[in-house]
Design a protein around this motif. Structure first.
Motif, short mmCIF file in Angstrom:
data_model
loop_
_atom_site.label_atom_id
_atom_site.label_comp_id
_atom_site.label_asym_id
_atom_site.label_seq_id
_atom_site.Cartn_x
_atom_site.Cartn_y
_atom_site.Cartn_z
N ASP A 131 0.85 -1.17 0.05
CA ASP A 131 0.00 -0.04 0.14
C ASP A 131 0.95 1.34 0.22
O ASP A 131 0.38 2.52 0.01
CB ASP A 131 -0.91 0.04 1.14
N LEU A 132 2.21 0.97 -0.02
CA LEU A 132 3.11 2.21 0.03
C LEU A 132 3.83 2.40 -1.31
O LEU A 132 4.18 1.34 -1.82
CB LEU A 132 4.15 1.97 1.18
N GLN A 133 3.85 3.60 -1.60
CA GLN A 133 4.61 3.87 -3.10
C GLN A 133 5.99 3.46 -2.96
O GLN A 133 6.84 3.66 -1.97
CB GLN A 133 4.53 5.22 -3.47
N GLN A 134 6.60 3.11 -4.17
CA GLN A 134 8.08 2.60 -4.11
C GLN A 134 8.76 3.80 -4.78
O GLN A 134 9.89 3.67 -4.61
CB GLN A 134 8.15 1.21 -5.15
N VAL A 135 8.19 4.64 -5.42
CA VAL A 135 8.97 6.19 -5.44
C VAL A 135 8.08 7.26 -4.77
O VAL A 135 6.96 7.35 -5.16
CB VAL A 135 8.94 6.40 -7.01
N LEU A 136 8.84 7.92 -3.89
CA LEU A 136 8.05 8.95 -3.17
C LEU A 136 8.51 10.11 -3.74
O LEU A 136 9.71 10.62 -4.16
CB LEU A 136 8.32 8.93 -1.82
N THR A 137 7.30 10.95 -4.24
CA THR A 137 7.72 12.28 -4.88
C THR A 137 7.04 13.38 -4.05
O THR A 137 5.93 13.54 -3.69
CB THR A 137 6.97 12.15 -6.38
N PHE A 138 7.87 14.46 -4.19
CA PHE A 138 7.44 15.71 -3.42
C PHE A 138 8.15 16.78 -4.22
O PHE A 138 9.16 16.59 -4.94
CB PHE A 138 7.74 15.72 -1.89
N PRO A 139 7.62 18.06 -4.09
CA PRO A 139 8.23 19.20 -4.80
C PRO A 139 9.78 19.21 -4.63
O PRO A 139 10.26 19.42 -3.36
CB PRO A 139 7.45 20.43 -4.33
N GLY A 140 10.55 18.94 -5.64
CA GLY A 140 11.98 19.20 -5.64
C GLY A 140 12.60 17.65 -4.83
O GLY A 140 13.59 17.65 -5.13
N LEU A 141 11.94 16.70 -4.66
CA LEU A 141 12.41 15.56 -3.84
C LEU A 141 11.78 14.35 -4.51
O LEU A 141 10.60 14.18 -4.66
CB LEU A 141 12.21 15.69 -2.63
N ALA A 142 12.62 13.43 -5.04
CA ALA A 142 12.29 12.08 -5.41
C ALA A 142 13.05 10.97 -4.65
O ALA A 142 14.28 11.02 -4.55
CB ALA A 142 12.53 11.77 -6.97
N VAL A 143 12.37 10.25 -3.85
CA VAL A 143 13.09 9.02 -3.25
C VAL A 143 12.65 7.66 -3.72
O VAL A 143 11.38 7.38 -3.85
CB VAL A 143 12.41 8.94 -1.75
N HIS A 144 13.90 6.95 -4.37
CA HIS A 144 13.41 5.85 -5.18
C HIS A 144 13.69 4.64 -4.07
O HIS A 144 14.82 4.20 -3.96
CB HIS A 144 14.32 5.59 -6.29
N ILE A 145 12.77 3.99 -3.64
CA ILE A 145 12.83 3.07 -2.50
C ILE A 145 13.61 1.78 -2.81
O ILE A 145 14.59 1.43 -2.42
CB ILE A 145 11.43 2.72 -1.89
N ASP A 146 13.21 1.17 -4.12
CA ASP A 146 13.83 0.09 -4.62
C ASP A 146 15.34 0.24 -4.86
O ASP A 146 16.15 -0.57 -4.63
CB ASP A 146 13.13 -0.67 -5.74
N GLU A 151 16.88 12.14 -4.86
CA GLU A 151 17.27 13.07 -6.05
C GLU A 151 16.55 14.52 -5.54
O GLU A 151 15.42 14.44 -5.01
CB GLU A 151 16.83 12.84 -7.34
N VAL A 152 17.36 15.35 -5.28
CA VAL A 152 16.88 16.85 -4.91
C VAL A 152 16.98 17.60 -6.24
O VAL A 152 17.96 17.64 -6.67
CB VAL A 152 17.44 17.34 -3.90
N PHE A 153 15.90 17.85 -6.85
CA PHE A 153 15.83 18.85 -8.10
C PHE A 153 16.95 18.19 -9.23
O PHE A 153 17.91 18.83 -9.49
CB PHE A 153 16.19 20.28 -7.77
N ASP A 154 16.68 16.61 -9.25
CA ASP A 154 17.48 15.90 -10.33
C ASP A 154 18.79 15.66 -9.82
O ASP A 154 19.68 15.24 -10.71
CB ASP A 154 17.28 16.37 -11.74
N GLN A 155 19.34 16.48 -8.59
CA GLN A 155 20.87 16.08 -8.40
C GLN A 155 20.67 14.74 -7.08
O GLN A 155 20.21 14.85 -6.24
CB GLN A 155 21.26 17.18 -7.53
N GLU A 156 21.55 13.87 -7.41
CA GLU A 156 21.53 12.63 -6.40
C GLU A 156 22.09 13.09 -5.20
O GLU A 156 23.25 13.74 -5.21
CB GLU A 156 22.36 11.71 -7.28
N VAL A 157 21.46 12.88 -4.08
CA VAL A 157 22.12 13.01 -2.86
C VAL A 157 22.75 11.73 -2.03
O VAL A 157 21.82 10.72 -2.15
CB VAL A 157 21.06 13.81 -1.92
N SER A 158 23.73 11.51 -1.75
CA SER A 158 24.29 10.39 -1.21
C SER A 158 24.06 10.31 0.36
O SER A 158 24.60 11.29 1.13
CB SER A 158 25.66 10.32 -1.25
N LEU A 159 23.36 9.31 0.57
CA LEU A 159 22.82 8.96 2.18
C LEU A 159 23.56 7.76 2.51
O LEU A 159 23.56 6.72 2.10
CB LEU A 159 21.43 9.14 2.32
N THR A 160 23.89 7.71 3.97
CA THR A 160 24.06 6.40 4.59
C THR A 160 22.79 5.57 4.46
O THR A 160 21.70 5.84 4.43
CB THR A 160 24.62 6.57 6.02
#
Length: 235
Positions: A131-146, A151-160
């Protein structure tokens, strides 16, 4: 390729390395060892590991510097081993990018549990639900779970791994306020132990990394004073 996850165990005490190796091998892991920071750094940067168990106090190059240099090149999950009461160094370890810590003297069974929990999070996260999306999208932010990509404004952000899990957990439930105990329980798998400042340190690092790409996106992580944190997108 190895079918079993390979873990690097770094400690200058042979007794501790032997004990950790024994318990992890019983649980099906392949183990490499290093007794000082120089050897550890060479191995960590030249061979892929599923996870690194890293003592804080090491000869030649200390654990903090090893952690910081590894983080410049890769996001391999890192569990720090620290001396009891060494609070300042533990917090500093998180700031450098460690995902978890275990205080010496420690229970080998607890260490194995934390290894498994962290690998589970960085492999196939428990947050995946139909029931939860595998890509979360918000203004300026995309979180690709799988893909475990942010990505923040199409710039990849490196997280631990733990920063990513924390972001996903909160972003899947916008506007819900989480106290620190909930986040420790659900993101770190801690039920009866765990330093709540672990949460604060990871929130700080997460905001800083998002903020490097966009101040507006970093403000999605909101502090609810006296309670905890929430993910909120301004209307």
């Amino acid at each position: 390729m190895d079918q079993q996850p390979r873990i690097l165990v770094v400690d200058d005490e042979e007794r501790i390395r032997r004990l950790v190796r024994m318990y992890l091998e019983r649980s099906g892991f392949l183990i490499d060892e290093a007794e000082d920071g120089e050897v550890a750094l060479h191995k960590a940067l030249n061979q892929p590991y599923a996870l690194i168990i890293l003592d804080l106090m090491l000869p030649i190059i200390d654990g903090r510097d090893v952690c910081a240099q590894v983080r410049q090149h890769q996001e391999t999950p890192i569990i720090m081993l620290t001396a009891a009461g060494d609070e300042v160094n533990r917090i500093h370890g998180f700031e450098l990018g460690a995902d978890d810590y275990v205080v010496k003297p420690f229970s080998p069974r607890e260490l194995v549990m934390r290894v498994k929990a962290l690998l589970k999070r960085t492999g196939e996260t428990e947050f995946h639900r139909p029931d939860l999306q595998q890509v979360l999208t918000f203004p300026g932010l995309a979180v690709h779970i799988d893909a475990r990509r942010v990505e923040v404004f199409d710039q990849e952000v490196s997280l631990t791994p733990k920063e990513f899990d924390l972001l996903v957990y909160m972003a899947q439930r916008p506007d819900k306020v989480f106290n620190r105990e909930e986040l420790l329980r659900d993101v770190w798998n801690y039920q009866f132990y765990g330093d709540q400042r672990t949460v604060d340190t990871h929130i700080k690092r997460l905001r800083e990394k998002l903020g490097q790409a966009s101040d507006d996106v970093s403000r999605y992580i909101v502090t609810v004073w006296g309670v905890g944190y929430k993910f909120e997108v301004p209307v």
